[in-house]
Design an enzyme around this catalytic site. Sequence first.
Site, short mmCIF file in Angstrom:
data_model
loop_
_atom_site.label_atom_id
_atom_site.label_comp_id
_atom_site.label_asym_id
_atom_site.label_seq_id
_atom_site.Cartn_x
_atom_site.Cartn_y
_atom_site.Cartn_z
N TYR A 119 0.84 -1.20 0.00
CA TYR A 119 0.00 0.00 0.00
C TYR A 119 0.87 1.25 0.00
O TYR A 119 0.67 2.18 -0.78
CB TYR A 119 -0.95 0.00 1.20
CG TYR A 119 -1.63 1.33 1.38
CD1 TYR A 119 -2.71 1.68 0.59
CD2 TYR A 119 -1.16 2.25 2.31
CE1 TYR A 119 -3.32 2.92 0.72
CE2 TYR A 119 -1.76 3.50 2.44
CZ TYR A 119 -2.83 3.82 1.64
OH TYR A 119 -3.43 5.05 1.76
N GLU A 146 -11.93 4.06 4.34
CA GLU A 146 -11.71 5.14 5.31
C GLU A 146 -12.87 5.24 6.30
O GLU A 146 -12.66 5.55 7.47
CB GLU A 146 -11.50 6.48 4.60
CG GLU A 146 -10.18 6.59 3.86
CD GLU A 146 -8.98 6.83 4.77
OE1 GLU A 146 -9.14 6.95 6.00
OE2 GLU A 146 -7.87 6.90 4.22
N TRP A 178 -5.13 2.15 10.16
CA TRP A 178 -5.23 1.91 8.73
C TRP A 178 -4.68 0.52 8.40
O TRP A 178 -5.18 -0.18 7.53
CB TRP A 178 -4.48 3.00 7.97
CG TRP A 178 -4.65 2.91 6.49
CD1 TRP A 178 -3.64 2.80 5.58
CD2 TRP A 178 -5.85 2.95 5.72
NE1 TRP A 178 -4.16 2.74 4.31
CE2 TRP A 178 -5.51 2.83 4.37
CE3 TRP A 178 -7.21 3.06 6.07
CZ2 TRP A 178 -6.46 2.84 3.35
CZ3 TRP A 178 -8.15 3.07 5.04
CH2 TRP A 178 -7.77 2.94 3.71
#
Length: 141
Positions: free
Chosen positions: A21, A43, A51
């Site tokens: 990512y 999100e 995250w």
Amino acid sequence: MDDIRPRCGWCNLSNPVYVAYHDAEWAVPSHDDHHLFEMLVLETFQAGLSWETILNKRKRFRQAFDGFDIERIRRYDENKIAELMNDPGIIRNRRKIVATVGNANAFRDIQTSYGSFDDYIWRFGSARVFAHFGLRPSPWR
């Protein structure tokens, strides 16, 4: 040979999902509405969590939420919401699931009004991207 490219201090180098990512998506502008909607959904579920936790569940989120297909998500009913609430592979928060359905409707409304979500969102700001490596500007973006 070891990968020695610079990475932010927050990137857990022992997690290949997180590293992928960081290297391929973080601070990279996206102009693809499907990807932007996926990020909005993820999100939404990240609120209050890390995250990294969400990225570790991303594959299952993609499966559970029909590949982040906006039209399908817009039609989710109580049965689908109940199914999602019973899926241990995602974050089972009813408010976040319901918000995702509402966000799909709002996303589609924006696409209808502005041609695309991308056209809408990039109207705000200078269209310049700033990336930082730690507290310094990133040398590789």
